[in-house]
Design a protein around this motif. Structure first.
Motif, PDB file in Angstrom:
ATOM      1  N   MET A 158       0.334   6.538  -2.471  1.00 47.32           N
ATOM      2  CA  MET A 158      -0.770   5.855  -2.912  1.00 47.32           C
ATOM      3  C   MET A 158      -1.983   5.766  -1.810  1.00 47.32           C
ATOM      4  O   MET A 158      -3.068   5.575  -2.469  1.00 47.32           O
ATOM      5  CB  MET A 158      -0.290   4.380  -2.886  1.00 47.32           C
ATOM      6  N   LEU A 159      -1.762   5.920  -0.715  1.00 46.74           N
ATOM      7  CA  LEU A 159      -2.746   5.880   0.123  1.00 46.74           C
ATOM      8  C   LEU A 159      -3.599   7.260   0.453  1.00 46.74           C
ATOM      9  O   LEU A 159      -4.585   7.308   0.306  1.00 46.74           O
ATOM     10  CB  LEU A 159      -2.182   5.703   1.692  1.00 46.74           C
ATOM     11  N   LYS A 384       0.606   6.728 -10.689  1.00 42.09           N
ATOM     12  CA  LYS A 384       1.935   7.205 -10.876  1.00 42.09           C
ATOM     13  C   LYS A 384       2.688   6.960  -9.598  1.00 42.09           C
ATOM     14  O   LYS A 384       4.016   6.480  -9.964  1.00 42.09           O
ATOM     15  CB  LYS A 384       1.852   8.863 -10.943  1.00 42.09           C
ATOM     16  N   CYS A 385       2.316   7.025  -8.627  1.00 40.61           N
ATOM     17  CA  CYS A 385       3.242   6.492  -7.153  1.00 40.61           C
ATOM     18  C   CYS A 385       3.509   4.988  -7.342  1.00 40.61           C
ATOM     19  O   CYS A 385       4.737   4.438  -7.179  1.00 40.61           O
ATOM     20  CB  CYS A 385       2.353   7.019  -5.971  1.00 40.61           C
ATOM     21  N   ILE A 390       6.896   0.084  -8.287  1.00 48.42           N
ATOM     22  CA  ILE A 390       6.965  -1.129  -8.743  1.00 48.42           C
ATOM     23  C   ILE A 390       7.160  -1.496 -10.374  1.00 48.42           C
ATOM     24  O   ILE A 390       7.002  -2.293 -10.921  1.00 48.42           O
ATOM     25  CB  ILE A 390       6.070  -2.191  -8.113  1.00 48.42           C
ATOM     26  N   GLY A 391       7.385  -0.189 -10.913  1.00 50.63           N
ATOM     27  CA  GLY A 391       7.272  -0.338 -12.390  1.00 50.63           C
ATOM     28  C   GLY A 391       6.037  -0.084 -13.256  1.00 50.63           C
ATOM     29  O   GLY A 391       5.020  -0.300 -12.766  1.00 50.63           O
ATOM     30  N   LYS A 395       1.440  -0.943 -12.764  1.00 52.26           N
ATOM     31  CA  LYS A 395       0.736   0.286 -12.082  1.00 52.26           C
ATOM     32  C   LYS A 395      -0.846   0.076 -12.071  1.00 52.26           C
ATOM     33  O   LYS A 395      -1.548   0.398 -11.052  1.00 52.26           O
ATOM     34  CB  LYS A 395       1.007   1.417 -13.012  1.00 52.26           C
ATOM     35  N   HIS A 396      -1.349  -0.651 -13.285  1.00 54.68           N
ATOM     36  CA  HIS A 396      -2.818  -1.010 -13.128  1.00 54.68           C
ATOM     37  C   HIS A 396      -3.145  -1.691 -11.927  1.00 54.68           C
ATOM     38  O   HIS A 396      -4.612  -1.838 -11.435  1.00 54.68           O
ATOM     39  CB  HIS A 396      -3.082  -1.733 -14.526  1.00 54.68           C
ATOM     40  N   TYR A 397      -2.585  -2.201 -11.217  1.00 55.29           N
ATOM     41  CA  TYR A 397      -2.663  -2.950  -9.763  1.00 55.29           C
ATOM     42  C   TYR A 397      -3.491  -2.078  -9.074  1.00 55.29           C
ATOM     43  O   TYR A 397      -4.294  -2.304  -8.105  1.00 55.29           O
ATOM     44  CB  TYR A 397      -1.608  -3.685  -9.100  1.00 55.29           C
TER      45      TYR A 397
END
Length: 459
Positions: A158-159, A384-385, A390-391, A395-397
């Motif tokens: 994610m990072l 995707k990560c 968290i589901g 993922k849009h967060y």
């Protein structure tokens, strides 16, 4: 800001120690030998697969082999090839390019294995949709006891997917090529305007999901690679007398390390040069990092080896071709010795030197397209990560974090951003390479089965 820069530099040097170098290059060599140099022996077959000879719309997956490769390339053919190479030469001299080549050749086998595994062990997200990537092939292939590696990859993924280097260098290119020469003062406000434009463009595309990203990437990436290729060939044509000298210098300086600036590594400056070349090579083609298998894992195929073969073409295109072109353009024009620039500004100097008045603007078009296409594919990797952690419904967060990072990158120094991403990439490579090495015998077995099916003409 100086303190932040110092922290990011320590983080990068800590992550890129001898253990990671052994894991990436040693692991890649092991994979190359284990496969009996298959990536090179089946190169022609890989081209046929890429051209769509074996495409079947009924196969599981979301996108074609070609779109999977162009989506993966849209993230790797970008600032790694333009800014990354320029940084490597400005710090390490011509010899750094040789070690980037070594990284790419070894990276071909790594890309083959990781992307084959991405198809062999696809998993389902919380929405029940088929997904591929290191986090899925770790959990599906190695089992729940190894889930900590999948979580580690996803957190750092994610990072690592944050587009901080691309945005930072695009901002630098706009400032140095367009704004400053036209007498416009560069300030926080101009940087924020650039960030706002990028946020709007990125938001429109990433909200459309993988299919929109792959459709745009499949149109943008090939045309930009061709334009960039033609422009650099013009530069090399203008300076044709210098080309043989600098090709020779790349090879000789690779072992002499005559031009490197910085501290010794492994007891000498040659060690520092090797490490620099491997690091910039990893940033350029991302072999072993684990991002590309997320794109290749979405390919429409039920033959894992085919997607692995398509994936291995990535390092050939982005490092052996595009990075070499960039390096030669910088070297033959002499700007690497006559200016103190680094990053995209050094490459722009080479284009301006060869084609005064318009060269840097043509580079600006390439930089803009490369950067924008990278923004789209990295957003997909990051979601995707987050989806794995968290589901899928949440993922849009990630898009909010992604957009925030665009604004941050447009207002932060290049050295801070490149050190941050280098360090994060290192921590992404650890779970990717460990899992790949552990499952390598399964891939070798799959290769043998695939070749038998190919010979029996059932495919």
């Amino acid at each position: 800001m100086e303190q932040l820069n110092a922290i990011s530099e320590k983080f990068s040097s800590l992550a890129w120690g001898i253990p990671l170098l052994v894991l990436l290059i040693g692991g890649g060599l092991y994979l190359l030998i284990a496969s009996r140099f298959l990536p090179f022996r089946l190169f022609g077959h890989a081209i046929q697969v890429l051209r769509g000879k074996y495409d079947d719309p009924n196969d599981p997956g979301e996108i074609s082999h070609f779109k999977a490769l162009t989506t993966a390339l849209s993230s790797t053919i970008g600032m790694g090839n333009i800014a990354g190479v320029a940084l490597a030469i400005s710090v390490g001299g011509p010899g750094a390019m040789f070690w980037m080549w070594i990284s790419a050749i070894v990276g071909m086998s790594t890309k083959f294995f990781t992307s084959t595994l991405a198809i062999m062990y696809r998993g389902k997200d919380s929405n029940g949709e088929l997904q591929g990537g290191p986090m899925y092939f770790i959990t599906e292939g190695l089992g729940k006891n190894w889930k900590f590696l999948a979580v580690m990859f996803s957190v750092f993924g994610m990072l690592g997917a944050l587009p901080v280097v691309n945005v930072n260098q695009l901002k630098q290119a706009v400032n140095d090529i367009i704004l400053i020469p036209n007498g416009i003062e560069v300030s926080l406000n101009t940087n924020l305007i650039i960030a706002a434009v990028l946020v709007i463009l990125t938001t429109v595309v990433i909200l459309g999901g993988l299919k929109r990203i792959s459709n745009i990437a499949s149109k943008m990436v090939p045309s930009m690679v061709i334009l960039y290729f033609v422009l650099v060939l013009i530069i090399l044509g203008i300076n044709y007398a210098e080309v043989p000298k600098y090709i020779a210098l790349i090879f000789t300086d690779a072992f002499e390390a005559s031009f490197i600036k910085g501290d010794a590594v492994f007891g000498g400056m040659l060690g520092a040069l090797i490490l620099l070349g491997i690091k910039r090579g990893a940033f350029s083609n991302e072999a072993g990092i684990g991002t590309a298998p997320m794109a290749h894992g979405a390919a429409k195929t039920d033959e894992p080896v085919r997607e692995g073969l398509v994936a291995m073409l990535g390092p050939v295109i982005d490092t052996l071709i595009v990075c070499t072109l960039t390096a030669l353009a910088i070297l033959v024009t002499g700007v690497w010795e006559t200016t103190s620039n680094n990053g995209v500004t050094l490459t722009a100097s080479a284009f301006q030197d060869a084609m005064p008045g318009f060269g840097q603007y043509l580079l600006m078009i390439c930089v803009f397209i490369f950067s924008i296409s990278s923004l789209f594919s990295y957003a997909y990797y990051g979601t995707k990560c987050m989806s794995f952690l968290i589901g899928a419904k949440r993922k849009h967060y990630y898009n909010y974090l992604y957009i925030l990072s665009i604004i941050l990158a447009a207002t932060t120094p290049f050295s801070t951003m490149i050190n941050f991403i280098d360090g994060i990439f290192a921590f992404m490579a650890i779970p990717t390479m460990l899992a790949t090495i552990l499952m390598a015998p399964r891939v070798v077995k799959e290769i043998k089965a695939y070749r038998k099916r190919l010979k029996s003409a059932k495919l």
